[in-house]
Write an enzyme that holds these catalytic residues in place. Structure first.
Site, PDB file in Angstrom:
ATOM      1  N   LYS A 252       0.827  -1.208   0.000  1.00  0.00           N
ATOM      2  CA  LYS A 252       0.000   0.000   0.000  1.00  0.00           C
ATOM      3  C   LYS A 252       0.859   1.254   0.000  1.00  0.00           C
ATOM      4  O   LYS A 252       0.635   2.178  -0.769  1.00  0.00           O
ATOM      5  CB  LYS A 252      -0.877   0.045   1.253  1.00  0.00           C
ATOM      6  N   GLU A 278       1.197   5.172  10.914  1.00  0.00           N
ATOM      7  CA  GLU A 278       2.111   4.353  10.134  1.00  0.00           C
ATOM      8  C   GLU A 278       3.537   4.476  10.675  1.00  0.00           C
ATOM      9  O   GLU A 278       3.764   5.063  11.707  1.00  0.00           O
ATOM     10  CB  GLU A 278       2.023   4.734   8.657  1.00  0.00           C
ATOM     11  N   ARG A 279       4.506   3.917   9.939  1.00  0.00           N
ATOM     12  CA  ARG A 279       5.870   3.853  10.458  1.00  0.00           C
ATOM     13  C   ARG A 279       6.569   5.210  10.437  1.00  0.00           C
ATOM     14  O   ARG A 279       6.529   5.909   9.428  1.00  0.00           O
ATOM     15  CB  ARG A 279       6.695   2.881   9.614  1.00  0.00           C
TER      16      ARG A 279
END
Lengths: 551, 444
Positions: A252, A278-279
């Site tokens: 994604k 997210e990261r």
């Protein structure tokens, strides 16, 4: 404090500190901390204080009300004074000031919920602040129950105890709402993460921004992304909501980065990137790439990443959205909005909801999940001022496409690209599941007869291929009819053709990226389906741009 | 109002007369194995350390404040020396629950309280840290691009790991998950890397075997084993990975060192978190895990990073699956946090293809970014060919080989050859040069 409010609360739940009169409290505290008094004395003191005249109370109440009225309603772009401290020191940008008088005291603390017993009225979504052990803690009011406010902390609550005074900050959670947001990187609370500063005081509350029906614009031109499978099966236009769905680790984020690369760079349109849950590593790398490529000039980034608490993750979406609205409403720009990942917004909200003790709907999602998503998605729309075209990555938990949260977001999408682990397993990226990938625009009315027909035909081939694959595994290819054999081989070529070298994935593939024009895609698909390449080996179609003149 | 206050005052006064100071001392009101409800303790802060005592017997348990409630606190016990009784005294220490660590721990099996588990002695000159330290802010992170060598061809070549990367090792029981960690640790002898092996819910026997294995290979010289055994209080098991991470951060931040941390395993950790959450009455989410289980793991693994000061924390978490299904809730959660996963397949293990890596399902999100020159080129070419081979092999399994086209036959043969070169016995590391040499023939 209002006496009636006590009625509904069981006595044993009321803490000693719930007493409203400070001097009574002081007496009691003294009594319990060693400075012993005779019981009778305390009793007397209590009686004396408790008979405080009713007028005094009424006065107090009136005062509180007047104060509340004087508070300016959080209007669009309030020019207001910021808290005395520098922005980098305070935890959040707000339009109001910390009030001098406390509004209440903390009576319970857990991970994501702090209860406050109120002396004064506070409003929903108000920001409260307290200090303990030299650290500042902030909360947002999410619920009220009698004279108890239930709040969600912005940060870790380690070290927080009962009885601490809490102050109110007017204006609610606000983010900068001015020209200076462009080219900067922010946290959820509107503070720049790099060394830069926002000088302007113009801020706006992150929760208002609802659009009326007559403001929303629906028609626009088609835009191309240069990604074969997207343009072919899921074309989009300005003001479109495109979902990129996929389980864990199927690509994604790479796809979203490729879209930023192709769309943002080519259109040179104003953009907002929201990193939600997210990261941090990826956020940092995206920022570096933007800075190195001199691409920061038109993008604003907001990060509430997965290492931060639920509040920061959840509100990063509304904060980023407010900034996108600024570009649309105040600057009359077309805006590209990238959200990676909207599922984390739902997830963060369910963490908050569960901690507040609400009963969950399926799989632990928050009771109010559907309305929370709608609140955000309804704001992402085009108006006469400008369009917001959004690309929203959606994580599919446990690879379950029927997940309630995924469904809830899907309902708002105009088109979706579904990434599939089975495709990724074969080394084909982008790992698109062609059967679930759809767009409202894939219709002769929008893309023309040829495109629509070819797309239909391609999907028919691939769907037959799926069935044949199972048959072949049982009896071998040689047993198939000649027609099925040609469908089988052509579909495999088509499938390989839809893999594409990406600009942002050069490190993985070792092949430079390719931008493919829609005309080339249509030609190539037609050639494959009509058998022009029947003599060619299928592996020639892996990771190429256009096929004509290449294979 | 009058009556109401009178009642409270009377109640408190009688408590004073009984000699209870309600500010610091509370009484145990309810005991649910290791979750204890305590009344009073008005001054206790969230996550404060609490000691539970019984008059005449001394300390019976230790724990921390898990929740401050309106009329008491919920205490999670980290050490239990005796069964608790209703009415036991809970004493707040006024300080946050913390971990102790000694810099002499290298080469030892320790726990988060500064004890040496092998000889049951306590270290001297202990440092005290908060259990969870702050995450490295986004702007202090650097790019992950320096290679980390495990010595395993299937990983170093195909799914490379960089310093500061979080790479998940996932697979069924008995597929060699722990062995990959041990191989990676044993291969750090020349690398000036500090290794931390964090065991969560492992048996004492297992940990002792791991210790003996590493000791035999000289790897304990630069390794710390921090363990929360299977029979310890679940709150200790829950906090040990965070404590291990705090140790790693200590070395990264103060000495700019490269640290490797292995967490074995997070599935067990998730189960422990679930147990605690359900006992303390939290609303359950998917599969009865608490709704914040993702955050429990994300904030832990986000501490892995390449720091701008030059140090790094490389994290190799382990996750156990059932029936080879990597798409269950906890697995997909962790996959979505890490920078890639090495999937181990029971089938490959049975076939003797060790390490039993499933090359189709494994992913490295950093890929060639952490490789250099020839390795990078070899990786791109070989991985694509291998994946294509694995897929083709499946489709054409029943087809007579002689009837296949020339090109296809060649492809199948080359694929089989690549696969055979990836088989490697344990503790036999291969250097980059060796790997490049192995594949140079095929690259032509």
């Amino acid at each position: 404090m209002n006496n009636e409010n006590y009625k509904d609360i069981p006595e044993e739940e009321l803490n000693i500190f719930s007493l409203d009169d400070d001097s009574v409290k002081e007496d009691l505290v003294k009594a319990f901390t060693g400075e012993e008094k005779e019981p009778e004395e305390v009793q007397a003191a209590v009686e004396e204080k408790a008979e405080a005249p009713a007028e005094a109370k009424a006065e107090k109440k009136a005062e509180a009300k007047a104060e509340k009225k004087a508070e300016p309603a959080p209007a669009k772009a309030v020019k207001a004074v910021k808290p005395g401290k520098k922005a980098s020191e305070s935890k959040a940008v707000t339009s109001g000031k910390k009030e001098g008088e406390p509004v209440g005291r903390i009576i319970s603390v857990s991970d994501l919920k702090v209860e406050i017993l109120l002396d004064k009225e506070v409003g929903n979504k108000d920001i409260l602040v307290c200090e303990c052990g030299g650290k500042e803690y902030r909360f947002e009011v999410t619920e009220m129950e009698g004279s108890i406010a239930i709040t969600v902390p912005f940060d870790s609550v380690i070290g927080l105890r009962r009885g601490i005074d809490v102050f109110r900050i007017g204006g609610g959670l606000c983010v900068p709402y001015n020209d200076e947001i462009v080219g900067k990187i922010f946290n959820t609370y509107g503070q720049p993460l790099d060394d830069s500063k926002v000088e302007s005081d113009a801020v706006r509350n992150v929760y208002d921004g609802n659009l009326a029906m007559d403001e929303i614009r629906i028609d626009a031109d088609i835009m191309w992304t240069g990604i074969k499978v997207l343009d072919f099966l899921s074309p989009l236009r300005k003001g479109f909501k495109m979902g990129l769905l996929g389980g864990a680790g199927v690509g994604k984020t790479v796809l979203i980065k490729e879209l930023i690369h192709n769309v943002y760079t080519n259109l040179n349109s104003n953009s907002v990137f929201i990193g939600c849950g997210e990261r941090s590593r990826e956020g940092r790398e995206l920022y570096n790439e933007m800075v190195e490529g001199n691409l920061m000039d038109k993008i604003t980034m907001v990060f509430g990443q997965m290492g931060e608490n639920a509040m920061a993750r959840s509100r990063s979406v509304t904060s980023g959205l407010t900034m996108a609205e600024y570009l649309r409403d105040e600057k009359n720009q077309d805006v590209l909005l990238f959200i990676d990942n909207i599922y984390r917004y739902v997830q963060a909200n369910s963490e908050i909801s569960a901690e507040s003790g609400h009963l969950p709907i399926d799989n632990g999602y928050s009771t109010t999940m559907l309305s929370e998503i709608s609140d955000v998605e309804e704001r992402i729309n085009s108006t006469e001022n400008g369009a917001i075209t959004s690309f929203q990555a959606i994580f599919i938990p446990a690879d379950d496409l029927n997940d309630a949260a995924v469904h809830a977001v899907q309902q708002h999408l105009d088109g979706q690209v579904v990434l599939d682990r089975k495709v990724a397993e074969k080394g084909l990226y982008p790992a698109v599941n062609v059967f679930r990938t759809t767009s409202r625009l894939l219709d002769p009315e929008f893309v023309g007869e040829r495109h629509a027909r070819l797309a239909q035909e391609a999907v028919r081939y691939l769907s037959r291929y799926e069935e044949l694959e199972e048959i072949v595994a049982l009896i071998g290819i040689d047993e198939l009819s000649l027609e099925d054999q040609s469908i089988f081989y052509r579909s495999r070529k088509l499938r390989n053709y839809f893999s594409q070298p990406m600009f942002v994935a050069e490190d993985f593939t070792g092949i430079p990226g390719q931008f493919v024009a829609i005309e080339d895609i249509l030609n190539d698909v037609e050639d494959i389906l009509t058998g022009v390449y029947d003599k060619k080996d299928e592996s020639r179609f892996m990771y190429i741009g256009k096929a004509r003149g290449y294979v | 109002m009058n009556n109401y206050i009178n009642k409270i005052v009377d109640g408190k006064v009688s408590q004073i007369n009984e000699g209870n100071n309600i500010r610091e001392v509370g009484r145990v009101r309810k005991v649910q194995t290791y979750m204890v409800e305590v009344s009073g303790m008005t001054g206790a802060a969230y996550f404060d350390k609490v000691v539970i005592e019984r008059p005449g017997k001394g300390e019976v348990a230790e724990g921390y404040v898990d929740r401050v409630e309106r009329n008491g606190v919920m205490v999670a016990l980290t050490n239990k020396y005796d069964e608790l009784l209703i009415g036991d005294e809970a004493v707040g220490t006024g300080a946050a629950f913390s971990m102790q660590y000694s810099e002499d721990s290298i080469g030892h099996v320790i726990d988060m309280f500064g004890n040496d588990r092998l000889n049951n002695k306590r270290f001297t000159d202990l440092l005290e840290f908060p259990v969870e330290s702050e995450n490295t802010p986004i702007m202090e992170r650097g790019e992950v691009k320096r290679p980390f060598h495990t010595g395993i061809t299937g990983i170093d070549l195909m799914y490379p790991i960089g310093r500061g990367q979080r790479q998940l090792i996932i697979g069924d029981k008995k597929t060699g998950k722990t062995q990959i960690l041990l191989d990676a640790i044993a291969n750090q002898r020349e690398e000036n890397m500090l290794c931390i092996y964090c065991a969560v819910g492992k048996t004492k026997k297992e940990v002792k075997e791991i210790y003996a294995d590493l000791l035999r290979r000289g790897a304990m010289n630069y390794t710390i084993i921090i363990a929360a055994f299977n029979d310890e209080c679940p709150p200790t098991m829950r906090n040990t990975p965070y404590a291990a991470m705090t140790i790693a951060q200590h070395y990264m931040l103060t000495q700019a060192r490269d640290v490797l941390i292995c967490i074995d395993d997070l599935k067990r950790h998730a189960d422990v978190c679930r147990e605690i959450a359900l006992l303390s009455g939290k609303v359950p989410g998917r599969d009865a895990y608490p709704p914040d289980i993702f955050y429990a793991h994300s904030r832990l693994l986000e501490k892995g990073c390449q720091h701008l000061n030059g140090g790094s924390i490389t994290v190799l978490p382990v996750c156990e699956t059932k029936g080879g299904d990597i798409t269950d809730y906890i697995s997909t959660n962790i996959i979505s946090i890490t920078d890639g996963q090495i999937v181990l397949s029971a089938k490959n293990f049975e076939r003797g293809l060790k390490p039993a890596i499933d090359y189709g399902l494994s992913v490295s999100r950093l890929g060639g970014a952490v490789q250099t020159g020839t390795m990078k080129r070899t990786n791109a070419a070989m991985r694509r060919e291998l994946l294509s081979y694995l897929e083709t092999r499946e489709v054409y399994e029943l087809t007579n080989e002689n009837e296949l086209g020339q090109e296809l036959q060649k492809k199948l043969k080359r694929g089989a050859e690549i696969l055979s070169k990836l088989v490697q016995p344990k503790y036999s590391p291969r250097s980059e040069d060796r790997i490049v040499a192995d594949f140079s023939e095929l690259m032509k």
